[in-house]
Design a protein around this motif. Structure first.
Motif, short mmCIF file in Angstrom:
data_model
loop_
_atom_site.label_atom_id
_atom_site.label_comp_id
_atom_site.label_asym_id
_atom_site.label_seq_id
_atom_site.Cartn_x
_atom_site.Cartn_y
_atom_site.Cartn_z
N ALA A 14 0.87 -1.37 0.09
CA ALA A 14 0.15 -0.05 -0.03
C ALA A 14 0.97 1.30 -0.09
O ALA A 14 0.61 1.91 -0.77
N ARG A 39 10.28 0.54 9.03
CA ARG A 39 11.13 -0.12 10.15
C ARG A 39 12.19 -0.84 9.31
O ARG A 39 13.27 -0.93 9.77
N GLY A 110 0.21 -1.94 7.84
CA GLY A 110 -0.21 -3.37 7.89
C GLY A 110 -0.66 -4.05 8.92
O GLY A 110 -1.32 -3.18 9.76
N ASP A 269 0.93 -1.30 16.86
CA ASP A 269 1.74 0.02 17.08
C ASP A 269 0.66 1.08 16.92
O ASP A 269 0.99 1.96 17.36
N GLY A 301 -4.41 0.09 3.10
CA GLY A 301 -3.75 -1.31 3.19
C GLY A 301 -4.42 -2.27 4.09
O GLY A 301 -5.83 -1.89 4.37
N ASP A 302 -3.92 -3.17 4.59
CA ASP A 302 -4.28 -4.08 5.68
C ASP A 302 -4.88 -3.27 6.82
O ASP A 302 -5.59 -3.80 7.69
N ILE A 316 -5.65 -7.97 1.42
CA ILE A 316 -4.97 -8.52 0.34
C ILE A 316 -4.19 -7.71 -0.61
O ILE A 316 -4.33 -6.35 -0.26
C1 LIG Z 1 2.77 -15.59 3.71
C2 LIG Z 1 1.73 -14.62 3.22
C3 LIG Z 1 1.24 -14.95 1.88
C4 LIG Z 1 0.31 -13.83 1.59
N1 LIG Z 1 -0.23 -14.20 0.27
C5 LIG Z 1 -1.08 -13.37 -0.11
C6 LIG Z 1 -1.66 -13.66 -1.67
O1 LIG Z 1 -1.47 -14.87 -2.17
N2 LIG Z 1 -2.34 -12.96 -2.26
C7 LIG Z 1 -2.69 -11.40 -1.38
O2 LIG Z 1 -3.31 -10.67 -2.03
N3 LIG Z 1 -2.39 -11.37 -0.33
C8 LIG Z 1 -1.49 -12.16 0.25
N4 LIG Z 1 -1.03 -11.82 1.69
C9 LIG Z 1 -1.52 -10.87 2.05
C10 LIG Z 1 -0.70 -9.64 1.88
O3 LIG Z 1 0.59 -9.71 1.85
C11 LIG Z 1 -1.27 -8.46 2.53
O4 LIG Z 1 -2.67 -8.03 2.29
C12 LIG Z 1 -0.33 -7.02 1.91
O5 LIG Z 1 0.90 -7.36 2.33
C13 LIG Z 1 -0.77 -5.76 2.76
O6 LIG Z 1 -0.06 -4.91 2.58
P1 LIG Z 1 0.14 -3.63 3.40
O7 LIG Z 1 0.98 -2.53 2.64
O8 LIG Z 1 -0.86 -2.81 4.01
O9 LIG Z 1 0.90 -4.08 4.41
P2 LIG Z 1 2.25 -4.78 4.74
O10 LIG Z 1 2.75 -5.40 3.14
O11 LIG Z 1 2.43 -5.63 5.87
O12 LIG Z 1 3.48 -3.51 4.77
C14 LIG Z 1 3.40 -2.76 6.10
C15 LIG Z 1 4.85 -2.04 6.28
O13 LIG Z 1 4.65 -1.34 7.28
C16 LIG Z 1 6.03 -1.30 7.97
N5 LIG Z 1 5.71 -0.92 9.52
C17 LIG Z 1 4.96 -1.65 10.02
N6 LIG Z 1 4.90 -1.07 11.49
C18 LIG Z 1 5.88 0.10 11.31
C19 LIG Z 1 6.16 0.94 12.30
N7 LIG Z 1 5.49 0.98 13.62
N8 LIG Z 1 7.17 1.85 12.13
C20 LIG Z 1 7.68 1.90 10.62
N9 LIG Z 1 7.17 0.82 9.52
C21 LIG Z 1 6.15 0.01 10.16
C22 LIG Z 1 6.31 -2.85 7.95
O14 LIG Z 1 7.70 -2.99 7.87
C23 LIG Z 1 5.76 -3.00 6.50
O15 LIG Z 1 7.04 -2.57 5.65
C24 LIG Z 1 -0.16 -12.71 2.10
C25 LIG Z 1 0.52 -12.48 3.48
C26 LIG Z 1 1.35 -13.40 4.15
C27 LIG Z 1 1.99 -13.00 5.29
#
Ligand SMILES: Cc1cc2nc3c(=O)[nH]c(=O)nc-3n(C[C@H](O)[C@H](O)[C@H](O)COP(=O)(O)OP(=O)(O)OC[C@H]3O[C@@H](n4cnc5c(N)ncnc54)[C@H](O)[C@@H]3O)c2cc1C
Length: 617
Positions: A14, A39, A110, A269, A301-302, A316
């Motif tokens: 995201a 981080r 996330g 967090d 995002g999540d 996702i």
């Molecule tokens: C093993 C696995 C398999 C998956 N398979 C699928 C799939 O096949 N298809 C699908 O659509 N989805 C899948 N998912 C789900 C998908 O990965 C998530 O929906 C997606 O990563 C969400 O993106 P995001 O950017 O919201 O969060 P994230 O990708 O989790 O990114 C969050 C970021 O925030 C950073 N962060 C967190 N807290 C802090 C803080 N306090 N300070 C600074 N930085 C911070 C983290 O380091 C990270 O980089 C899977 C997840 C896992 C774990």
């Protein structure tokens, strides 16, 4: 215009999507600065974490350095730090090591695993939600199998070799699939029978993979059974100890490994941020992805809780990217004074891999794939991601990590694309092939061994518009009656070899007529080609730019063929050139020194130097 600071927290799917879009839009606007705080110094390719945990790829295969992703975006500052709090009144983001004021804030931090308060999960289970988690699982499994191999107590040995995964969503099923692939290697390395290793998925409800159709879930289930994976459905875990898990039924399963993938909640967090939370702690946002009650603070995002038709956005990747884009569009709209953008999701489908060679996929709500094609589509979708984030570097790295450097056949093409053989054996071939080009070039330069010199005033190119003005070779060719050519891929004594094309095709002739319109240019062209052949020969013998030079020889063979100058018996040039593109120059040649040096210099110039920690410029 006044200076605007946009801060994006979280470089996941995201955060990266939002930052890329903002950086592109404000590329030429010096009044807008964007700071991306995470981080880690890299983006974790979360959807492939199980590949690291299951020993398929190395951790660096799914770590995308942020400097490499944003090096061409001069308006993005990178900060490696942990965000701990937000002062909404002062509009300041506080990290462990600093504070950053913002005009616009985007939170994309996330989720994290949700153990629903199950006793013992925190202390005794593993989770799979970060790079650190994946590495920990991998190390634990390697160590546990190694210890089990020396364990004489049969019950303890069995418990150590029983690997359980709780949860049958994407994460759980993809994790157990990797373990099924890894099992043989673990057994072989530790000299035990693979049959001793048990793999179990424990699921609380009666069905698995509940985000896909029942038909596809059943296919997945059948495949898992075939691979010896035990599925325990309707079996909620009520307790986790270091050497067993307990089910609601009272049954105890002895195991030293439980990987908990049963639920996701918002990143805890954010509990300190004083923002409205919904189910599982997710932060409530409106249709612009703006956090409820906070102007200019966006959640993506999540982490975001936003309902469309009564259904919350799924956790996702597609939702992460789309919510990221919505937030970015609305910040742009606010700064530029244009109309706001209402979030509208559009999901293209789901793909689940069960190991490296089997998967199920549902695309656009109507196409169902399984097995090879499902995994192929998964790879294509992963590659598409690099196109979306404009990272050719990581697209190439992905191909290497997933296809060429894969061990134990853990790929849809099995081991066919991957080989760890010694390229040293191709060095003699490289020297021979180089010598051939060198000798041909020298013959043409000096008219050696009775050949016509291409440095003289005889035009040897066979094109019709050059023939009237030439003499010598062409005239000689016209006066002798050629023998009937015979097809063969090998020269046979007494036979006249056959050309691939005896005449150049019309379209090629018209191109050549533009390039070589008259005899003067033809003579220059011949000299140039002679020098090219000598250069190719020397480069191949020395092992310099071997890949590129071999590719050039293939292009030359194609052009000689189209010019009506190439014989079937020499078609091996192409196959030898392809074979020599295997890195034979690096094995014993100048490429060993030159290519890493070029990679280092170009990498430094294009991307800058990747660092373990980034801080604001
Ligand atoms: C093993 C696995 C398999 C998956 N398979 C699928 C799939 O096949 N298809 C699908 O659509 N989805 C899948 N998912 C789900 C998908 O990965 C998530 O929906 C997606 O990563 C969400 O993106 P995001 O950017 O919201 O969060 P994230 O990708 O989790 O990114 C969050 C970021 O925030 C950073 N962060 C967190 N807290 C802090 C803080 N306090 N300070 C600074 N930085 C911070 C983290 O380091 C990270 O980089 C899977 C997840 C896992 C774990």
């Amino acid at each position: 215009m006044t200076q605007r600071n946009i801060i994006v927290v979280g470089a996941g799917f995201a955060g990266v999507a939002a930052t890329k879009q903002l950086a592109k839009r404000f590329k030429k606007n010096e009044d807008v600065t964007i700071t991306l705080i995470d981080r880690h110094s890299y983006q974790t390719y979360m959807t492939e974490l199980h590949e690291v945990a299951g020993g398929r790829v190395e951790p660096e295969a799914i770590q995308f350095d942020l400097q490499r992703l944003f090096s061409r975006k001069k308006n993005v500052n990178l900060v490696t730090d942990n965000v701990v709090d937000i002062d909404h009144d002062e509009k300041v983001v506080k990290t462990e090591h600093g504070s950053y004021s913002f005009d616009y804030l985007v939170l994309g931090m996330g989720g994290e695993p949700n153990d629903f308060g199950t006793p013992g999960v925190k202390e005794n289970a593993f989770t799979l939600w970060s790079m650190e988690d994946a590495i920990e699982i991998r190390q634990h499994i390697e160590e546990t199998v190694a210890r089990a191999a020396l364990e004489r107590d049969a019950a303890k040995r069995k418990a150590m070799l029983t690997f359980t995964v709780c949860g049958s969503g994407f994460t759980g099923i993809e994790m157990i699939g990797e373990l099924a692939d890894w099992k043989e290697r673990l057994a072989k390395d530790n000299k035990i029978d693979p049959k001793e290793i048990s793999l179990i998925v424990v699921e609380a409800v009666p069905t698995i993979l509940n985000m896909i159709s029942r038909k596809n879930a059943e296919k997945a289930e059948r495949y898992m059974e075939k691979r010896g994976i035990q599925l325990l459905k309707s079996s909620p875990i009520v307790k986790v100890e270091s050497d067993f898990i307990e089910l609601k039924s009272g049954e105890k399963i002895p195991t030293h490994t439980l990987i908990w993938t049963a639920g996701v909640k918002a990143n805890s967090d954010t509990d300190e941020f004083d923002m409205e939370q919904a189910r599982a702690g997710r932060l409530v946002a409106n249709q612009y992805m703006e956090a409820k009650g906070f102007e200019h603070v966006y959640v993506i995002g999540d982490l975001v809780y936003y309902e469309e038709d009564g259904v919350p956005t799924p956790q996702i990747v597609q939702a992460a990217e789309q919510t990221g884009h919505t937030a970015a569009k609305n910040i742009i709209a606010d700064i530029e004074g244009t109309e706001k953008h209402i979030h509208e999701s559009n999901y293209q489908g789901f793909m689940v891999s069960i190991g490296s060679t089997y998967g199920v996929a549902e695309l656009m709500g109507k196409y169902n794939l399984s097995g090879f094609f499902a995994i192929l589509v998964k790879h294509l979708v992963n590659l598409l991601y690099f196109f979306e984030i404009r990272s050719g570097y990581y697209a190439v790295q992905y191909i290497f990590h997933e296809f060429f450097h894969i061990r134990d056949h853990r790929n849809i093409f099995r081991g066919h694309l991957s080989r760890y053989g010694n390229v040293l054996w191709s060095v003699p071939l490289r020297v021979f092939y180089g010598s051939m080009w060198l000798i041909e070039g020298l013959k043409k330069a000096f008219g050696l061994f009775g050949a016509t010199s291409w440095f003289g005033d005889t035009v040897t190119l066979p094109f019709s518009w050059l023939q009237d003005v030439t003499s010598g070779a062409t005239e000689a060719a016209e006066t002798t009656t050629p023998a009937e050519p015979v097809f063969g891929l090998n020269y046979v004594y007494g036979e006249e070899p056959m050309m691939i094309f005896s005449d150049a095709p019309d379209w090629f002739e018209s191109i050549m007529e533009v390039m070589v319109p008259n005899a003067d240019i033809a003579l220059l062209f011949q000299k140039f080609m002679t020098l090219v052949e000598i250069g190719i020969g020397l480069a191949l013998i020395a092992g310099l730019f071997t890949w590129l030079v071999n590719a050039v020889t293939i292009a030359l063979v194609v052009s000689f063929t189209l010019s009506g100058m190439f014989y079937w018996v020499n078609i091996w040039f192409i196959f030898v050139a392809v074979a020599l593109m295997n890195g034979s120059g690096r094995a014993f040649g100048l490429d060993y020194y030159v290519i890493p040096w070029i990679q280092k210099m170009v990498g430094k110039w294009w991307y800058g130097k990747p660092k373990s920690m980034y801080s604001q410029k």
